[in-house]
Design a protein around this motif. Structure first.
Motif, PDB file in Angstrom:
ATOM      1  N   ILE A 201      43.456 -17.432  39.703  1.00  0.00           N
ATOM      2  CA  ILE A 201      43.447 -17.437  41.170  1.00  0.00           C
ATOM      3  C   ILE A 201      43.432 -18.871  41.708  1.00  0.00           C
ATOM      4  O   ILE A 201      43.637 -19.097  42.888  1.00  0.00           O
ATOM      5  N   HIS A 214      35.452 -25.766  41.771  1.00  0.00           N
ATOM      6  CA  HIS A 214      34.384 -25.840  40.774  1.00  0.00           C
ATOM      7  C   HIS A 214      33.373 -24.714  40.922  1.00  0.00           C
ATOM      8  O   HIS A 214      32.775 -24.295  39.933  1.00  0.00           O
ATOM      9  N   ILE A 215      33.189 -24.230  42.159  1.00  0.00           N
ATOM     10  CA  ILE A 215      32.296 -23.082  42.345  1.00  0.00           C
ATOM     11  C   ILE A 215      32.892 -21.871  41.633  1.00  0.00           C
ATOM     12  O   ILE A 215      32.225 -21.199  40.843  1.00  0.00           O
ATOM     13  N   ILE A 216      34.182 -21.613  41.914  1.00  0.00           N
ATOM     14  CA  ILE A 216      34.818 -20.429  41.345  1.00  0.00           C
ATOM     15  C   ILE A 216      34.948 -20.561  39.828  1.00  0.00           C
ATOM     16  O   ILE A 216      34.694 -19.611  39.092  1.00  0.00           O
ATOM     17  N   ALA A 218      33.040 -22.166  37.722  1.00  0.00           N
ATOM     18  CA  ALA A 218      31.752 -21.927  37.066  1.00  0.00           C
ATOM     19  C   ALA A 218      31.339 -20.462  37.210  1.00  0.00           C
ATOM     20  O   ALA A 218      30.883 -19.841  36.253  1.00  0.00           O
ATOM     21  N   TYR A 219      31.559 -19.916  38.394  1.00  0.00           N
ATOM     22  CA  TYR A 219      31.088 -18.559  38.656  1.00  0.00           C
ATOM     23  C   TYR A 219      31.844 -17.520  37.826  1.00  0.00           C
ATOM     24  O   TYR A 219      31.272 -16.519  37.415  1.00  0.00           O
ATOM     25  N   HIS A 220      33.117 -17.780  37.571  1.00  0.00           N
ATOM     26  CA  HIS A 220      33.875 -16.841  36.747  1.00  0.00           C
ATOM     27  C   HIS A 220      33.385 -16.805  35.301  1.00  0.00           C
ATOM     28  O   HIS A 220      33.725 -15.886  34.566  1.00  0.00           O
ATOM     29  N   ASN A 222      30.222 -16.725  34.666  1.00  0.00           N
ATOM     30  CA  ASN A 222      28.853 -16.211  34.773  1.00  0.00           C
ATOM     31  C   ASN A 222      28.608 -15.099  33.757  1.00  0.00           C
ATOM     32  O   ASN A 222      29.295 -14.085  33.763  1.00  0.00           O
ATOM     33  N   LEU A 244      26.644 -26.916  36.217  1.00  0.00           N
ATOM     34  CA  LEU A 244      26.900 -25.697  36.986  1.00  0.00           C
ATOM     35  C   LEU A 244      26.793 -24.476  36.090  1.00  0.00           C
ATOM     36  O   LEU A 244      26.174 -23.474  36.446  1.00  0.00           O
ATOM     37  N   LEU A 248      23.843 -21.275  35.948  1.00  0.00           N
ATOM     38  CA  LEU A 248      24.107 -19.841  35.896  1.00  0.00           C
ATOM     39  C   LEU A 248      23.478 -19.202  34.658  1.00  0.00           C
ATOM     40  O   LEU A 248      22.943 -18.104  34.718  1.00  0.00           O
TER      41      LEU A 248
END
Lengths: 259, 148
Positions: A201, A214-216, A218-220, A222, A244, A248
């Motif tokens: 994405i 970088h948020i997405i 790292a979050y992906h 999780n 990051l 998590l």
């Protein structure tokens, strides 16, 4: 000792290729520059002399196994403890056909960080390493000399705690300064063993990209990140991206369904 | 100053709760923009980030009470995901008060109105969102960051 392990790796690779048990071997070879070994496939016995293993072999080979196990024939791969965790995660996500992989766990003393060809001490991910076992492997080489120091408990999340302890605006400034260095080379995404979506994405003209990459990213990861630290290692701008992911990991709770 | 609050409401509980608040003629702030989703677990991190990028100042995710999900387990996933996402955003310097997860059932019209009023007041106190708005990253106070 890496030299002894290296010798055993070469002879084992030759044996396996000669007996036809595997059709190719995935290991490291000397790279273009000194102290930068590169991952490579070896398909015949004579090439096995080029297999290299030293403390500069930082690349995680598990991601290459996704493509390798989709080919015909079996692949022999050499993995350190943190790499086997990544491979186990990929097997869990049905990305790797376990039957087409022959995994040899090799001893690890922690990798050395390199910058401009010079040694810069132990790699950050190795400094706070917690992994000594091999969740998936068929045999082991040279693990009796594993002389790594392994951290316990809160020491692993030291960096995370240090950031957490500051107030919101200081944290914001901290990340803005670091993330403003990002050149969007996508190296952190491409190296990550658990980043294996065919369509990302974060590809192309995406209005979310600028600040949220970088948020997405790292979050992906999780709940899937195995904390191999490759993202931070490959970052040409030296952004401590593993912070990051570790944040998590520190707070991760599996989904608990109570019917 | 007028803040924008985006509320993601699940079709089966919270959206019906908002409906009940409306039919009961309860008043809640008009700052709240409701977006209906089939289940609260349909809300992924990109929705929330995009809301902030398009000018939201606060985001609230509402779902059925734990154990009451229309799809049996959806809100367990919501809880797990939103807790980590909110934690990560707070870790990166976003005010935690701009983010909220709330369970509102279809019969709780009053709770819906109260929650929205309370959350809007909370966001109003913080003012407009200046952080993570999707613009280019600005290197701000470098000295403050070096302290960490």
């Amino acid at each position: 000792m890496p030299q002894e392990i290296n010798k055993k790796m070469r002879s084992r690779a030759r044996e396996m290729l000669a007996s036809g048990e595997v059709t190719q071997v995935l290991a490291w070879e000397a790279g273009e520059f000194p102290n930068y070994p590169a991952p490579a496939f070896f398909k015949d016995e004579t090439a096995c002399g080029r297999i290299l293993y030293d403390r500069f072999c930082t690349a995680n080979l598990s991601k290459f196994m996704i493509e390798a196990t989709r080919q015909t024939g079996r692949t022999l791969v050499f993995l350190r403890p943190c790499d086997t965790y990544a491979l186990a995660q990929l097997i869990k996500e049905n990305q790797i056909n376990r039957e087409k992989a022959y995994i040899i766990g090799i001893g690890c003393e922690g990798n050395v960080a390199v910058n401009e060809g010079e040694e810069r001490g132990l790699l950050e991910s190795c400094r706070v390493c917690v992994k000594t076992d091999y969740p998936v492997c068929d045999e082991l080489i040279g693990t009796e000399n594993n002389s790594r120091t392994v951290v316990t408990g809160s020491e692993r999340f030291e960096g995370v705690t240090r950031v957490e302890e500051t107030d919101t605006s200081a944290r914001y400034d901290f990340w803005q300064v670091l993330l403003s260095r990002c050149i969007r080379c996508n190296a952190c995404r491409n190296i990550c063993p658990t980043c294996h979506c065919k369509v990302c994405i974060l590809e192309g003209e995406n209005p979310l990209e600028k600040q949220f990459f970088h948020i997405i990213r790292a979050y992906h990861q999780n709940g899937r990140c195995t904390d191999c630290g490759q993202c931070a290692r490959v970052c040409p701008q030296g952004i401590p991206l593993q912070l990051l992911n570790r944040k998590l990991i520190k707070e991760y709770k599996p989904v608990e369904v109570q019917p | 100053m007028r803040v924008n609050v985006v509320a993601f409401c699940c079709n089966w509980c919270s959206y019906a709760g908002a409906d009940l608040a409306g039919t009961s003629r309860l008043v809640y702030p008009s700052n709240v923009k409701i977006i209906r989703v089939p289940c609260s677990c349909r809300v992924d991190e990109a929705f929330i980030l995009r809301a902030f990028a398009r000018g939201a100042d606060g985001v609230i995710v509402c779902g059925c009470h734990i154990g009451d999900c229309h799809y049996a387990t959806g809100n367990y996933h919501t809880r797990q995901r939103m807790e980590s996402l909110f934690g990560l955003l707070a870790f990166m310097g976003m005010e935690r008060e701009r983010l909220r997860l709330e369970w509102i059932s279809a019969s709780e019209g009053a709770k819906f109105a109260d929650t929205m009023a309370e959350f809007t007041a909370q966001v109003e106190k913080l003012g407009k969102n200046e952080r993570y708005t999707g613009d280019c990253i600005k290197a701000t106070d470098a000295e403050a960051a070096e302290g960490i």
